[in-house]
Design an enzyme around this catalytic site. Sequence first.
Site, PDB file in Angstrom:
ATOM      1  N   ASP A 224     -28.030  57.712 -10.716  1.00  0.00           N
ATOM      2  CA  ASP A 224     -27.104  57.460 -11.839  1.00  0.00           C
ATOM      3  C   ASP A 224     -27.560  58.199 -13.107  1.00  0.00           C
ATOM      4  O   ASP A 224     -27.056  57.942 -14.195  1.00  0.00           O
ATOM      5  CB  ASP A 224     -26.972  55.953 -12.112  1.00  0.00           C
ATOM      6  CG  ASP A 224     -28.315  55.297 -12.460  1.00  0.00           C
ATOM      7  OD1 ASP A 224     -29.347  56.017 -12.498  1.00  0.00           O
ATOM      8  OD2 ASP A 224     -28.334  54.077 -12.697  1.00  0.00           O
TER       9      ASP A 224
ATOM     10  N   HIS B 174     -30.667  58.087 -14.357  1.00  0.00           N
ATOM     11  CA  HIS B 174     -31.722  57.430 -15.145  1.00  0.00           C
ATOM     12  C   HIS B 174     -33.018  58.229 -15.111  1.00  0.00           C
ATOM     13  O   HIS B 174     -33.329  58.903 -14.129  1.00  0.00           O
ATOM     14  CB  HIS B 174     -31.933  55.960 -14.738  1.00  0.00           C
ATOM     15  CG  HIS B 174     -32.580  55.706 -13.426  1.00  0.00           C
ATOM     16  ND1 HIS B 174     -31.919  55.162 -12.343  1.00  0.00           N
ATOM     17  CD2 HIS B 174     -33.866  55.876 -13.012  1.00  0.00           C
ATOM     18  CE1 HIS B 174     -32.757  55.025 -11.336  1.00  0.00           C
ATOM     19  NE2 HIS B 174     -33.945  55.451 -11.709  1.00  0.00           N
TER      20      HIS B 174
ATOM     21  N   ASP C 274     -42.955  53.667 -16.520  1.00  0.00           N
ATOM     22  CA  ASP C 274     -42.289  52.370 -16.359  1.00  0.00           C
ATOM     23  C   ASP C 274     -43.010  51.468 -15.364  1.00  0.00           C
ATOM     24  O   ASP C 274     -43.932  51.888 -14.664  1.00  0.00           O
ATOM     25  CB  ASP C 274     -40.824  52.578 -15.929  1.00  0.00           C
ATOM     26  CG  ASP C 274     -40.681  53.570 -14.773  1.00  0.00           C
ATOM     27  OD1 ASP C 274     -41.711  53.943 -14.173  1.00  0.00           O
ATOM     28  OD2 ASP C 274     -39.554  53.978 -14.472  1.00  0.00           O
TER      29      ASP C 274
ATOM     30  N   GLU D 179     -31.438  53.250 -17.996  1.00  0.00           N
ATOM     31  CA  GLU D 179     -30.188  53.220 -17.237  1.00  0.00           C
ATOM     32  C   GLU D 179     -29.004  53.642 -18.110  1.00  0.00           C
ATOM     33  O   GLU D 179     -29.092  53.624 -19.343  1.00  0.00           O
ATOM     34  CB  GLU D 179     -29.942  51.785 -16.735  1.00  0.00           C
ATOM     35  CG  GLU D 179     -30.953  51.306 -15.698  1.00  0.00           C
ATOM     36  CD  GLU D 179     -30.699  51.864 -14.298  1.00  0.00           C
ATOM     37  OE1 GLU D 179     -30.110  52.954 -14.168  1.00  0.00           O
ATOM     38  OE2 GLU D 179     -31.107  51.203 -13.332  1.00  0.00           O
TER      39      GLU D 179
HETATM   40  C1  GLP Z   1     -37.210  55.030  -9.937  1.00  0.00           C
HETATM   41  C2  GLP Z   1     -38.163  55.413 -11.068  1.00  0.00           C
HETATM   42  C3  GLP Z   1     -37.793  56.740 -11.683  1.00  0.00           C
HETATM   43  C4  GLP Z   1     -37.550  57.760 -10.595  1.00  0.00           C
HETATM   44  C5  GLP Z   1     -36.375  57.321  -9.768  1.00  0.00           C
HETATM   45  C6  GLP Z   1     -36.003  58.316  -8.688  1.00  0.00           C
HETATM   46  O1  GLP Z   1     -36.123  54.309 -10.346  1.00  0.00           O
HETATM   47  N1  GLP Z   1     -38.203  54.429 -12.097  1.00  0.00           N
HETATM   48  O2  GLP Z   1     -38.841  57.156 -12.556  1.00  0.00           O
HETATM   49  O3  GLP Z   1     -37.302  59.022 -11.155  1.00  0.00           O
HETATM   50  O4  GLP Z   1     -36.735  56.091  -9.157  1.00  0.00           O
HETATM   51  O5  GLP Z   1     -36.774  58.074  -7.562  1.00  0.00           O
HETATM   52  P1  GLP Z   1     -36.878  59.013  -6.309  1.00  0.00           P
HETATM   53  O6  GLP Z   1     -37.782  60.118  -6.717  1.00  0.00           O
HETATM   54  O7  GLP Z   1     -37.478  58.148  -5.265  1.00  0.00           O
HETATM   55  O8  GLP Z   1     -35.505  59.463  -5.987  1.00  0.00           O
END
Ligand code: GLP
Length: 236
Positions: A136, A138, A67, A143
């Site tokens: 959440d 995702h 992404d 989402e």
């Molecule tokens: C972002 C990314 C996700 C990732 C998520 C969790 O929103 N788009 O790919 O898994 O954050 O991030 P973290 O690893 O910092 O908790």
Amino acid sequence: MNFVKAESYEQLSKFAANIIAAQVILKPDCVLGLATGSSPLGTYANLVKMCDAGELDFSKVTSVNLDEYAGLTGDNDQSYRYFMDTNLFSKVNIDRDKTHVPNGCAADLSKEGERYDELIKSLGGIDLQLLGIGLDGHIGFNEPDDVFTKETHLVTLDPSTIEANARFFASKDEVPTQAITMGMMSIMQVKKVLLIANGKNKKEILEKSLYGPITPQIPASILQLHKDLTVIYSEN
Ligand code: GLP
């Protein structure tokens, strides 16, 4: 599903890096699906170490990221392209031309989604996809929603995601409100999924995702249907 409980974030990162390294050793020209966020940082640091030690060769690897924020150029230090360049690509011997991140600044983001899906198809699909998980549920930036979206698409970020990701920005107002993300088709078609999560705050959503009902309201729950899913979790 393989569920591995790691004792610490350091151990989780080593395990995850070892699994990715095994993939690269077994298939040097593999396609790696990569993720951003804080969870994979330790994994990438371990891969860099292995590459420095001459134990790993990324020269034939192709990567596709999940992404990108809408509206951020690759040289913006908050963009996911910048994150990948800084934390991995510039530190290993990957050919930068073989690293792909959706273009969050494409004039037509729905066309960019089509281009990205075609690109993944032309590469023969993804061998191993690394995933983190949002609070959440995702994955990528898919989402909670009423449906699972198949294609790479534009999403409006949940207020909770904006809140969670604000820690990387000077202020919450600077967090883009939209992003482009790989959809569930590309994610579910990968040969192997490696999901990493750490911290007590991820425990509840991880349990719901892995053992609760499969629903687009918890996007990661679809992974229960994947035939080769490895989850590494550490409470710390
Ligand atoms: C972002 C990314 C996700 C990732 C998520 C969790 O929103 N788009 O790919 O898994 O954050 O991030 P973290 O690893 O910092 O908790």
